[in-house]
Design a protein around this motif. Structure first.
Motif, PDB file in Angstrom:
ATOM      1  N   PHE A 235       0.845  -1.193   0.000  1.00  0.00           N
ATOM      2  CA  PHE A 235       0.000   0.000   0.000  1.00  0.00           C
ATOM      3  C   PHE A 235       0.879   1.242   0.000  1.00  0.00           C
ATOM      4  CE2 PHE A 235      -1.961  -3.417   2.463  1.00  0.00           C
ATOM      5  CZ  PHE A 235      -3.168  -3.593   1.801  1.00  0.00           C
ATOM      6  N   SER A 236       0.494   2.236  -0.771  1.00  0.00           N
ATOM      7  CA  SER A 236       1.183   3.524  -0.733  1.00  0.00           C
ATOM      8  C   SER A 236       0.244   4.552  -0.126  1.00  0.00           C
ATOM      9  CB  SER A 236       1.615   3.955  -2.133  1.00  0.00           C
ATOM     10  OG  SER A 236       0.499   4.159  -2.975  1.00  0.00           O
ATOM     11  N   PHE A 237       0.825   5.472   0.633  1.00  0.00           N
ATOM     12  CA  PHE A 237      -0.004   6.486   1.278  1.00  0.00           C
ATOM     13  C   PHE A 237       0.806   7.753   1.513  1.00  0.00           C
ATOM     14  CE2 PHE A 237       1.875   3.817   4.566  1.00  0.00           C
ATOM     15  CZ  PHE A 237       2.332   4.713   5.516  1.00  0.00           C
ATOM     16  N   SER A 238       0.100   8.853   1.646  1.00  0.00           N
ATOM     17  CA  SER A 238       0.730  10.136   1.938  1.00  0.00           C
ATOM     18  C   SER A 238       0.449  10.524   3.380  1.00  0.00           C
ATOM     19  CB  SER A 238       0.196  11.222   0.998  1.00  0.00           C
ATOM     20  OG  SER A 238      -1.201  11.388   1.174  1.00  0.00           O
ATOM     21  N   CYS A 239       1.342  11.346   3.923  1.00  0.00           N
ATOM     22  CA  CYS A 239       1.211  11.827   5.293  1.00  0.00           C
ATOM     23  C   CYS A 239       1.653  13.287   5.304  1.00  0.00           C
ATOM     24  CB  CYS A 239       2.083  10.994   6.235  1.00  0.00           C
ATOM     25  SG  CYS A 239       2.112  11.585   7.943  1.00  0.00           S
ATOM     26  N   PRO A 240       0.861  14.186   5.884  1.00  0.00           N
ATOM     27  CA  PRO A 240       1.239  15.609   5.873  1.00  0.00           C
ATOM     28  C   PRO A 240       2.494  15.920   6.674  1.00  0.00           C
ATOM     29  CG  PRO A 240      -0.721  15.250   7.234  1.00  0.00           C
ATOM     30  CD  PRO A 240      -0.456  13.971   6.515  1.00  0.00           C
ATOM     31  N   GLU A 241       2.870  15.031   7.598  1.00  0.00           N
ATOM     32  CA  GLU A 241       4.032  15.285   8.436  1.00  0.00           C
ATOM     33  C   GLU A 241       5.233  14.495   7.917  1.00  0.00           C
ATOM     34  OE1 GLU A 241       5.234  14.554  13.122  1.00  0.00           O
ATOM     35  OE2 GLU A 241       3.158  15.092  12.612  1.00  0.00           O
ATOM     36  N   ARG A 242       6.404  15.126   7.897  1.00  0.00           N
ATOM     37  CA  ARG A 242       7.620  14.433   7.489  1.00  0.00           C
ATOM     38  C   ARG A 242       8.180  13.632   8.668  1.00  0.00           C
ATOM     39  NH1 ARG A 242       9.662  16.673   2.793  1.00  0.00           N
ATOM     40  NH2 ARG A 242      10.796  14.688   2.677  1.00  0.00           N
ATOM     41  N   GLY A 261       9.879   8.293  -1.963  1.00  0.00           N
ATOM     42  CA  GLY A 261       9.786   9.682  -2.382  1.00  0.00           C
ATOM     43  C   GLY A 261       9.215  10.523  -1.246  1.00  0.00           C
ATOM     44  N   ARG A 262       8.159  11.280  -1.548  1.00  0.00           N
ATOM     45  CA  ARG A 262       7.498  12.091  -0.523  1.00  0.00           C
ATOM     46  C   ARG A 262       6.334  11.345   0.118  1.00  0.00           C
ATOM     47  NH1 ARG A 262       9.008  17.321  -0.415  1.00  0.00           N
ATOM     48  NH2 ARG A 262       7.056  17.906   0.623  1.00  0.00           N
ATOM     49  N   VAL A 292      -3.833  -2.703   9.101  1.00  0.00           N
ATOM     50  CA  VAL A 292      -2.570  -2.024   8.804  1.00  0.00           C
ATOM     51  C   VAL A 292      -2.583  -0.579   9.277  1.00  0.00           C
ATOM     52  CG1 VAL A 292      -0.980  -1.329   6.979  1.00  0.00           C
ATOM     53  CG2 VAL A 292      -2.103  -3.570   6.862  1.00  0.00           C
ATOM     54  N   TRP A 293      -3.571   0.188   8.857  1.00  0.00           N
ATOM     55  CA  TRP A 293      -3.594   1.610   9.218  1.00  0.00           C
ATOM     56  C   TRP A 293      -3.692   1.813  10.732  1.00  0.00           C
ATOM     57  CZ3 TRP A 293      -8.349   5.237   8.624  1.00  0.00           C
ATOM     58  CH2 TRP A 293      -7.999   6.529   9.038  1.00  0.00           C
ATOM     59  N   PRO A 294      -4.628   1.140  11.445  1.00  0.00           N
ATOM     60  CA  PRO A 294      -4.675   1.347  12.896  1.00  0.00           C
ATOM     61  C   PRO A 294      -3.360   0.983  13.599  1.00  0.00           C
ATOM     62  CG  PRO A 294      -6.657   0.233  12.140  1.00  0.00           C
ATOM     63  CD  PRO A 294      -5.715   0.244  10.992  1.00  0.00           C
ATOM     64  N   THR A 295      -2.717  -0.074  13.143  1.00  0.00           N
ATOM     65  CA  THR A 295      -1.466  -0.489  13.774  1.00  0.00           C
ATOM     66  C   THR A 295      -0.354   0.518  13.494  1.00  0.00           C
ATOM     67  OG1 THR A 295      -2.133  -2.799  13.489  1.00  0.00           O
ATOM     68  CG2 THR A 295       0.184  -2.386  13.993  1.00  0.00           C
ATOM     69  N   LEU A 296      -0.278   1.003  12.268  1.00  0.00           N
ATOM     70  CA  LEU A 296       0.728   2.003  11.933  1.00  0.00           C
ATOM     71  C   LEU A 296       0.502   3.303  12.692  1.00  0.00           C
ATOM     72  CD1 LEU A 296       1.213   1.628   8.066  1.00  0.00           C
ATOM     73  CD2 LEU A 296       2.709   0.832   9.898  1.00  0.00           C
ATOM     74  N   ALA A 297      -0.750   3.706  12.839  1.00  0.00           N
ATOM     75  CA  ALA A 297      -1.054   4.943  13.555  1.00  0.00           C
ATOM     76  C   ALA A 297      -0.672   4.850  15.031  1.00  0.00           C
ATOM     77  CB  ALA A 297      -2.529   5.290  13.402  1.00  0.00           C
ATOM     78  N   VAL A 300       3.272   5.169  14.750  1.00  0.00           N
ATOM     79  CA  VAL A 300       3.700   6.493  14.279  1.00  0.00           C
ATOM     80  C   VAL A 300       2.474   7.409  14.363  1.00  0.00           C
ATOM     81  CG1 VAL A 300       4.691   7.823  12.369  1.00  0.00           C
ATOM     82  CG2 VAL A 300       5.374   5.429  12.715  1.00  0.00           C
ATOM     83  N   PRO A 301       2.310   8.154  15.433  1.00  0.00           N
ATOM     84  CA  PRO A 301       1.091   8.962  15.617  1.00  0.00           C
ATOM     85  C   PRO A 301       0.763   9.865  14.427  1.00  0.00           C
ATOM     86  CG  PRO A 301       2.326   8.867  17.662  1.00  0.00           C
ATOM     87  CD  PRO A 301       3.178   8.199  16.627  1.00  0.00           C
ATOM     88  N   ALA A 302       1.768  10.318  13.695  1.00  0.00           N
ATOM     89  CA  ALA A 302       1.502  11.170  12.529  1.00  0.00           C
ATOM     90  C   ALA A 302       0.687  10.438  11.466  1.00  0.00           C
ATOM     91  CB  ALA A 302       2.817  11.645  11.924  1.00  0.00           C
ATOM     92  N   PHE A 303       0.689   9.108  11.493  1.00  0.00           N
ATOM     93  CA  PHE A 303      -0.039   8.343  10.493  1.00  0.00           C
ATOM     94  C   PHE A 303      -1.545   8.299  10.750  1.00  0.00           C
ATOM     95  CE2 PHE A 303       3.806   5.541   9.094  1.00  0.00           C
ATOM     96  CZ  PHE A 303       4.301   6.622   8.382  1.00  0.00           C
ATOM     97  N   GLU A 304      -2.005   8.934  11.806  1.00  0.00           N
ATOM     98  CA  GLU A 304      -3.454   9.093  11.974  1.00  0.00           C
ATOM     99  C   GLU A 304      -4.052   9.830  10.787  1.00  0.00           C
ATOM    100  OE1 GLU A 304      -5.686   8.131  14.044  1.00  0.00           O
ATOM    101  OE2 GLU A 304      -4.677   7.483  15.887  1.00  0.00           O
ATOM    102  N   ALA A 305      -3.257  10.674  10.142  1.00  0.00           N
ATOM    103  CA  ALA A 305      -3.777  11.546   9.077  1.00  0.00           C
ATOM    104  C   ALA A 305      -3.386  11.080   7.681  1.00  0.00           C
ATOM    105  CB  ALA A 305      -3.271  12.967   9.309  1.00  0.00           C
ATOM    106  N   VAL A 306      -3.089   9.795   7.496  1.00  0.00           N
ATOM    107  CA  VAL A 306      -2.646   9.335   6.183  1.00  0.00           C
ATOM    108  C   VAL A 306      -3.803   9.269   5.197  1.00  0.00           C
ATOM    109  CG1 VAL A 306      -0.834   7.959   7.256  1.00  0.00           C
ATOM    110  CG2 VAL A 306      -2.954   6.841   6.547  1.00  0.00           C
ATOM    111  N   ARG A 307      -3.428   9.281   3.918  1.00  0.00           N
ATOM    112  CA  ARG A 307      -4.397   9.066   2.838  1.00  0.00           C
ATOM    113  C   ARG A 307      -3.793   8.041   1.891  1.00  0.00           C
ATOM    114  NH1 ARG A 307      -5.108  11.181  -2.281  1.00  0.00           N
ATOM    115  NH2 ARG A 307      -3.382  12.650  -1.970  1.00  0.00           N
TER     116      ARG A 307
END
Length: 391
Positions: A235-242, A261-262, A292-297, A300-307
């Motif tokens: 899965f690929s996803f974006s996150c507003p936080e670096r 990448g970004r 996957v998403w709940p575990t990653l969040a 990495v708390p910043a991953f709460e906001a992934v898309r």
């Protein structure tokens, strides 16, 4: 002139072809043909891999193969250049970070002792050290981390495949787009590879580099090969936080993630009872939302906001016996060589396998790096060489 037919033109088959065709002056000339059913590589693991390389294995032979692999990849432009055409695979080396719970900490320490003995540049980090180095990481439930300090990272796997293929072709290897359908046998010897449409390629040596379909090729010779295609979703996803300095992270849950990448990519191995052999290449979207998403969040708390921005599925050629490659001849067939069952780490090991199998075919022995621990003998004798670090 011996005729070598390689079934499968992915990274493994093309690396073997490349090393076979770059013999030194005085070496026996070989006529090498690679049979590849699909030149688009639409379902090839080489094209669908997450394309990473690590030294953090639990078996010495895997460490040595990957140490050779990283050195090769660092100099791939020189190794595989064709005149002024110099391949670039975009190699970066941010490292791997294995996270262990209290239950897994001792295994991490055992692996670390072996890795250090093999010269791997790796450090064990306590939770406080992890937080200091990676402030974006939650260490809840983490007892220990193992971080590769050099020699680990990722690259463009499709470019690796194409670089080996182009170099092999430039050295005289013939690539034939066709489906192999069987083997012509005379006693314990393969004398030809049968193709769809009725043609048979005469052969003095045959190499099974058929990836997820390797067991079928082995079966044509009456050999049981414990390798099956296991579908893996990425899965690929974006996150507003670096996430500064983010390596490839393997969570205590078994989920892995890394920057791309970004953006980021991630994946996981499904439970054994939901991991069917040779399943269709279909993305498990439901698993991303539910697991996957709940575990990653949580990690990495910043991953709460992934898309989520995309996903794909590819095969691991899983060796069900011990999760390690099976290389070389089978005792029941005098000239059928195997290069199968890499269980997710074939792309990073293709330089070592290509060189090793080429030596074995040319000289009857490994001369540069001893890969005999990965022979078929251990399967026949029920002596598993278990690789614990399978992602």
């Amino acid at each position: 002139m011996r005729r070598v037919v390689i079934i499968g033109g992915g990274a493994i088959g093309s690396a073997i072809a490349c090393f076979l065709s770059c013999g030194s002056p005085g070496d026996e000339p070989l006529a090498v043909t690679v049979v590849e059913r699909d030149f688009s590589y639409r379902q090839a693991s080489s094209a669908l891999s997450a394309s990473s390389i690590r030294q953090q294995f639990s078996t010495a032979v895997n460490i040595r193969m990957s140490r050779y692999g990283i050195d090769f990849f660092r100099q791939i432009g020189e190794h595989l250049r064709i005149g002024d055409e110099v391949p670039d695979i975009g190699l970066v080396e941010p490292g791997y970070l294995y996270l262990a719970s209290a239950a897994g900490a001792d295994v991490l320490r055992e692996n670390h002792a072996l890795q250090q003995a093999e010269g791997v540049d790796v450090a064990l980090l306590a939770p406080t050290e992890l937080q200091a180095r990676f402030p974006w990481l939650s260490t809840e439930g983490v007892a220990l981390g193992s971080l590769g300090l050099s020699g680990e990272g990722w690259y463009d796997g499709y470019s690796v495949l194409q670089a080996f293929r182009r170099k092999a072709a430039a050295q005289g290897v013939r690539y034939l787009q066709a489906s192999a359908t069987g083997l012509r046998l005379e006693g314990r010897t393969v004398t030809g590879v049968q193709l769809e449409g009725g043609e048979t390629l005469d052969a003095d040596v045959v190499v099974n580099a058929a990836g997820a379909w390797a067991a079928k090729v082995a079966d044509w010779a009456g050999i049981a090969l414990p390798v099956r295609g296991r579908c893996r979703s990425v899965f690929s996803f974006s996150c507003p936080e670096r996430l500064p300095g983010c390596p490839l992270v393997i969570d205590t849950s078994g989920i892995w993630l890394r920057p791309e990448g970004r953006q980021f990519i991630c994946g996981f191995a499904p439970p054994e009872d939901h991991d069917a052999d040779d399943a269709p290449l279909e993305v498990d979207h439901a698993a991303f939302e539910s697991f996957v998403w709940p575990t990653l969040a949580a990690r990495v708390p910043a991953f709460e906001a992934v898309r989520m921005t995309g996903a794909w599925a590819g095969y691991y050629e899983m060796n069900l016996f011990d999760h390690n490659a099976i290389l070389g001849l089978h005792p029941d067939c005098a000239n059928l060589y195997f290069a199968n069952g890499f269980s997710g780490h074939g792309l990073q090991q293709c330089p070592a396998v290509g060189r090793g199998l080429a030596e074995l075919i040319r000289f009857g022995e490994y001369r540069s790096l001893d890969l005999s621990a990965l022979s078929f003998a251990r399967v026949r004798e029920n002596r598993p060489l278990v690789e614990k670090n399978v992602i």
